[in-house]
Design a protein around this motif. Structure first.
Motif, PDB file in Angstrom:
ATOM      1  N   PRO A 118      52.253  51.419  53.423  1.00 15.98           N
ATOM      2  CA  PRO A 118      50.844  51.431  53.830  1.00 15.98           C
ATOM      3  C   PRO A 118      50.276  52.834  53.653  1.00 15.98           C
ATOM      4  O   PRO A 118      50.938  53.831  53.935  1.00 15.98           O
ATOM      5  CB  PRO A 118      50.904  51.039  55.317  1.00 15.98           C
ATOM      6  CG  PRO A 118      52.194  50.306  55.468  1.00 15.98           C
ATOM      7  CD  PRO A 118      53.147  50.953  54.495  1.00 15.98           C
ATOM      8  N   ARG A 119      49.068  52.905  53.181  1.00 18.29           N
ATOM      9  CA  ARG A 119      48.453  54.206  52.891  1.00 18.29           C
ATOM     10  C   ARG A 119      48.448  55.116  54.118  1.00 18.29           C
ATOM     11  O   ARG A 119      48.661  56.319  54.029  1.00 18.29           O
ATOM     12  CB  ARG A 119      47.017  53.976  52.401  1.00 18.29           C
ATOM     13  CG  ARG A 119      46.290  55.251  52.002  1.00 18.29           C
ATOM     14  CD  ARG A 119      46.819  55.796  50.704  1.00 18.29           C
ATOM     15  NE  ARG A 119      46.187  57.057  50.362  1.00 18.29           N
ATOM     16  CZ  ARG A 119      46.470  57.753  49.277  1.00 18.29           C
ATOM     17  NH1 ARG A 119      47.372  57.304  48.437  1.00 18.29           N
ATOM     18  NH2 ARG A 119      45.862  58.883  49.011  1.00 18.29           N
ATOM     19  N   ARG A 120      48.217  54.527  55.294  1.00 19.00           N
ATOM     20  CA  ARG A 120      48.129  55.359  56.500  1.00 19.00           C
ATOM     21  C   ARG A 120      49.478  55.995  56.836  1.00 19.00           C
ATOM     22  O   ARG A 120      49.522  57.105  57.379  1.00 19.00           O
ATOM     23  CB  ARG A 120      47.624  54.512  57.669  1.00 19.00           C
ATOM     24  CG  ARG A 120      48.555  53.405  58.122  1.00 19.00           C
ATOM     25  CD  ARG A 120      47.900  52.501  59.125  1.00 19.00           C
ATOM     26  NE  ARG A 120      46.783  51.775  58.522  1.00 19.00           N
ATOM     27  CZ  ARG A 120      46.050  50.874  59.184  1.00 19.00           C
ATOM     28  NH1 ARG A 120      46.290  50.645  60.456  1.00 19.00           N
ATOM     29  NH2 ARG A 120      45.069  50.228  58.576  1.00 19.00           N
ATOM     30  N   VAL A 121      50.588  55.303  56.513  1.00 16.84           N
ATOM     31  CA  VAL A 121      51.914  55.863  56.755  1.00 16.84           C
ATOM     32  C   VAL A 121      52.142  57.059  55.849  1.00 16.84           C
ATOM     33  O   VAL A 121      52.599  58.127  56.283  1.00 16.84           O
ATOM     34  CB  VAL A 121      53.004  54.797  56.540  1.00 16.84           C
ATOM     35  CG1 VAL A 121      54.393  55.420  56.625  1.00 16.84           C
ATOM     36  CG2 VAL A 121      52.861  53.678  57.566  1.00 16.84           C
ATOM     37  N   TRP A 122      51.827  56.894  54.580  1.00 16.52           N
ATOM     38  CA  TRP A 122      52.007  57.984  53.610  1.00 16.52           C
ATOM     39  C   TRP A 122      51.188  59.206  54.011  1.00 16.52           C
ATOM     40  O   TRP A 122      51.665  60.337  53.979  1.00 16.52           O
ATOM     41  CB  TRP A 122      51.607  57.496  52.225  1.00 16.52           C
ATOM     42  CG  TRP A 122      51.728  58.526  51.155  1.00 16.52           C
ATOM     43  CD1 TRP A 122      52.854  58.893  50.469  1.00 16.52           C
ATOM     44  CD2 TRP A 122      50.667  59.355  50.637  1.00 16.52           C
ATOM     45  NE1 TRP A 122      52.552  59.889  49.565  1.00 16.52           N
ATOM     46  CE2 TRP A 122      51.241  60.181  49.645  1.00 16.52           C
ATOM     47  CE3 TRP A 122      49.313  59.460  50.914  1.00 16.52           C
ATOM     48  CZ2 TRP A 122      50.477  61.103  48.936  1.00 16.52           C
ATOM     49  CZ3 TRP A 122      48.553  60.384  50.206  1.00 16.52           C
ATOM     50  CH2 TRP A 122      49.141  61.190  49.228  1.00 16.52           C
ATOM     51  N   LYS A 123      49.941  58.993  54.415  1.00 16.81           N
ATOM     52  CA  LYS A 123      49.092  60.112  54.794  1.00 16.81           C
ATOM     53  C   LYS A 123      49.606  60.790  56.062  1.00 16.81           C
ATOM     54  O   LYS A 123      49.589  62.016  56.173  1.00 16.81           O
ATOM     55  CB  LYS A 123      47.652  59.631  55.001  1.00 16.81           C
ATOM     56  CG  LYS A 123      46.949  59.230  53.720  1.00 16.81           C
ATOM     57  CD  LYS A 123      45.533  58.792  53.964  1.00 16.81           C
ATOM     58  CE  LYS A 123      44.656  59.925  54.420  1.00 16.81           C
ATOM     59  NZ  LYS A 123      43.239  59.525  54.571  1.00 16.81           N
ATOM     60  N   ALA A 124      50.064  59.985  57.027  1.00 21.24           N
ATOM     61  CA  ALA A 124      50.559  60.558  58.278  1.00 21.24           C
ATOM     62  C   ALA A 124      51.752  61.468  58.031  1.00 21.24           C
ATOM     63  O   ALA A 124      51.853  62.559  58.604  1.00 21.24           O
ATOM     64  CB  ALA A 124      50.929  59.445  59.253  1.00 21.24           C
ATOM     65  N   TYR A 127      50.594  64.759  56.549  1.00 25.79           N
ATOM     66  CA  TYR A 127      49.935  65.663  57.483  1.00 25.79           C
ATOM     67  C   TYR A 127      50.943  66.531  58.231  1.00 25.79           C
ATOM     68  O   TYR A 127      50.626  67.645  58.653  1.00 25.79           O
ATOM     69  CB  TYR A 127      49.089  64.872  58.476  1.00 25.79           C
ATOM     70  CG  TYR A 127      47.803  64.340  57.887  1.00 25.79           C
ATOM     71  CD1 TYR A 127      47.111  65.067  56.923  1.00 25.79           C
ATOM     72  CD2 TYR A 127      47.275  63.117  58.288  1.00 25.79           C
ATOM     73  CE1 TYR A 127      45.937  64.586  56.374  1.00 25.79           C
ATOM     74  CE2 TYR A 127      46.097  62.633  57.746  1.00 25.79           C
ATOM     75  CZ  TYR A 127      45.429  63.371  56.786  1.00 25.79           C
ATOM     76  OH  TYR A 127      44.277  62.895  56.248  1.00 25.79           O
ATOM     77  N   THR A 203      41.718  55.356  50.999  1.00 28.62           N
ATOM     78  CA  THR A 203      41.478  54.968  52.374  1.00 28.62           C
ATOM     79  C   THR A 203      41.694  53.477  52.491  1.00 28.62           C
ATOM     80  O   THR A 203      41.920  52.788  51.503  1.00 28.62           O
ATOM     81  CB  THR A 203      40.042  55.323  52.799  1.00 28.62           C
ATOM     82  OG1 THR A 203      39.130  54.786  51.844  1.00 28.62           O
ATOM     83  CG2 THR A 203      39.856  56.830  52.855  1.00 28.62           C
ATOM     84  N   ASP A 204      41.641  52.958  53.707  1.00 28.72           N
ATOM     85  CA  ASP A 204      41.868  51.538  53.937  1.00 28.72           C
ATOM     86  C   ASP A 204      40.842  50.717  53.159  1.00 28.72           C
ATOM     87  O   ASP A 204      39.639  50.744  53.471  1.00 28.72           O
ATOM     88  CB  ASP A 204      41.753  51.241  55.428  1.00 28.72           C
ATOM     89  CG  ASP A 204      42.060  49.784  55.754  1.00 28.72           C
ATOM     90  OD1 ASP A 204      42.354  49.016  54.824  1.00 28.72           O
ATOM     91  OD2 ASP A 204      42.014  49.424  56.946  1.00 28.72           O
ATOM     92  N   ALA A 207      38.599  48.334  55.232  1.00 29.38           N
ATOM     93  CA  ALA A 207      37.795  48.864  56.334  1.00 29.38           C
ATOM     94  C   ALA A 207      36.350  48.397  56.190  1.00 29.38           C
ATOM     95  O   ALA A 207      35.796  48.335  55.090  1.00 29.38           O
ATOM     96  CB  ALA A 207      37.865  50.382  56.346  1.00 29.38           C
ATOM     97  N   GLU A 237      33.492  57.121  52.341  1.00 25.35           N
ATOM     98  CA  GLU A 237      34.927  57.346  52.183  1.00 25.35           C
ATOM     99  C   GLU A 237      35.255  57.632  50.711  1.00 25.35           C
ATOM    100  O   GLU A 237      34.597  57.111  49.803  1.00 25.35           O
ATOM    101  CB  GLU A 237      35.719  56.125  52.656  1.00 25.35           C
ATOM    102  CG  GLU A 237      35.597  55.848  54.144  1.00 25.35           C
ATOM    103  CD  GLU A 237      36.186  56.947  54.996  1.00 25.35           C
ATOM    104  OE1 GLU A 237      37.068  57.684  54.483  1.00 25.35           O
ATOM    105  OE2 GLU A 237      35.773  57.107  56.159  1.00 25.35           O
TER     106      GLU A 237
END
Length: 514
Positions: A118-124, A127, A203-204, A207, A237
């Motif tokens: 998931p994109r949010r996992v990769w970005k987290a 960071y 981004t998601d 969304a 976004e």
């Protein structure tokens, strides 16, 4: 290597170099996110350099760790090298170094498999690299033997100061609102890099954002251009050329439209809508009823048609198929080699034709059916160039282009899905949803999407025909039979997804990430 101090020198040198290179990788990633290289030619190497720096930092860190074990004066045990807070020597600073190594390794590993995350996992995970750079500073100051040296203090001061300033810039750029007269830089890689499908959706893509119409005017007979901005005033976004959005209309329908504005301009997004439906439905609503100030729920942007790096491009547009290609042309650096073949029934119905001709001259060839009768030799045009071909338009046009273009150079986006079910025997399949723990039996005559929704599994959907990509679902086990027209089957297999609105399975069971 007979010098008893050899490994001590290796330890010191590899540690400082790893810190410097790691910081350079982080800073370079931040620089790329600001799009300051927007005008660079063939900038794929910019992304490659970012990845190379990260990998080099990891290799140097491994050398540093191995030298700590081999140093006869220290001879650090392996468990103390890998497990935080058990080291005999300064356990807390050493622990910060160990944790920073794990962060660096996690960043590299997730980058290798980012298409399956998931994109949010990769970005987290990425960071955490900011924290790791500062943690290494503390590690070096309290665990290293050179902390008191003037040269080390100078290097540390430069690295820490640059890291903090870059982090501030990154935060400011992410929150910056576009000004009245200019565009805020998009927080994404420079155009021309080679985005995977995952990278093309930074981004998601599902969304939902409230946007309002801030401009509306005709750009051709039967075509109206609509400009949307966020209701909350924040920047759009980040998105790549080739992306589309889904509009939820007040009349209870959803429609997908390609974005035709410049991806670098995050103050707004533009779509061009062809009147193609009865009054009161879809495009007719946007033509006749929608007014300035009207608000809509907008899903996306989502990109199944990303522009990849190439030395030369041939764009082929059929009618309203010009919309995603116009955004691609806007995103290319000025020195990139490209041509556009723009086909339509009449010149008056061809959106942006005059603008493109006036702006780009002989790069653009407009071929209107009311001005010439002979058929365009698409096979000849394509065969005469080694360019990557990007095309959008009618099914007949795209079928001709696919037939004439080598598969590795062919990139198309369809408005209407191709019927790929002919000759395929439909059979029942068992679908297991990993996260919700359900086991759903799907009969041959029912779509997997319908069966999942009937069982209470939430799956986003829009077109229902395998062309918009909204219902994209990750496959964890089993073999899907792709029957959609969203993207090439090889790309779907590479990132491990399928579209359950139309696709089936060649295996008796599928396990999905739902």
């Amino acid at each position: 290597m007979n010098d008893p101090h050899f490994w001590w020198y290796v330890t010191r040198a590899s540690a400082v170099l790893a810190w410097v290179v790691m910081t350079a990788a982080v800073l370079w990633g931040i620089v790329l996110s600001t799009r300051v290289f927007r005008g660079a030619d063939n900038p794929a190497w910019l992304q490659d350099l970012h990845r190379f720096l990260g990998g080099t930092a990891l290799v140097l860190t491994l050398i540093h760790m191995v030298s700590l074990v081999l140093d006869p004066w220290l001879a650090m045990p392996l468990d103390q090298l890998l497990i935080p807070l058990i080291a005999d020597y300064r356990p807390v600073p050493v622990a910060l170094g160990i944790l920073s190594f794990y962060v660096l390794a996690a960043v590299q590993l997730t980058s290798l498999v980012m298409n399956r995350l998931p994109r949010r996992v990769w970005k987290a995970v990425h960071y955490f690299s900011y924290v790791a750079v500062l943690a290494v500073a503390v590690h070096g100051a309290f665990a290293g033997t050179d902390a008191g040296a003037a040269w080390y203090q100078g290097v540390a001061t430069v690295i820490v100061t640059a890291s903090v300033l870059a982090l501030v810039v990154r935060v400011v750029m992410a929150r910056r609102r576009p000004g009245a007269g200019g565009a805020a830089p998009a927080a994404q890689s420079t155009e021309g890099s080679v985005p995977s499908i995952a990278e093309a959706n930074p981004t998601d893509p599902l969304a939902v954002t409230r946007m309002r119409i801030i401009a509306k005017h005709p750009v051709a007979d039967g075509v109206v251009r609509l400009r949307f901005a966020r209701v909350d005033g924040r920047p759009i976004e980040p998105w790549y050329a080739g992306a589309h959005v889904t509009l939820r209309l007040p009349i209870g329908v959803e429609r997908q439209y390609s974005l035709c504005s410049d991806p670098a301009d995050r103050a707004h997004v533009d779509i061009a809508v062809l009147r193609a439906e009865p009054v009161g439905v879809g495009s007719a609503y946007l033509h006749d009823i929608a007014q300035l100030g009207d608000e809509f729920e907008v899903i996306g942007p989502r990109n199944n048609f990303p522009l990849e790096a190439a030395h030369e491009y041939l764009f082929v547009a059929g009618g309203i198929g010009i919309t995603p290609l116009r955004a691609m042309i806007e995103a290319l650096p000025p020195t990139r080699t490209w041509r556009l073949l723009y086909l339509g029934r009449t010149r008056s119905e061809m959106a942006f034709s005059r603008e493109l001709e006036e702006r780009y001259g002989d790069r653009v060839r407009v071929i209107a059916g009311d001005e010439r009768r002979e058929r365009v030799d698409l096979a000849g045009e394509i065969g005469a160039t080694a360019a990557d071909v990007y095309a959008c338009g009618s099914s007949a046009l795209l079928d001709d282009i696919v037939a004439a273009t080598p598969v590795e150079r062919c990139h198309v986006e369809r408005f209407v899905a191709v019927d790929r079910s002919a000759g395929i025997e439909r059979s029942a399949v068992i679908v297991t949803t990993r996260r919700s723990g359900l086991r759903v039996e799907v009969p041959a005559e029912q779509s997997i999407l319908t069966a999942l929704q009937s069982a209470g599994v939430a799956v986003a959907t829009s077109c229902g025909s395998g062309v918009c990509g909204t219902c994209e679902t990750r496959v964890l086990a089993g073999t899907p039979r792709h029957l959609d027209s969203v993207m090439p089957d090889a790309d779907k297999d590479e990132i491990g997804v399928f579209y359950p609105c139309v696709s089936r399975a060649t295996s008796p069971e599928l396990v999905l990430d739902l």
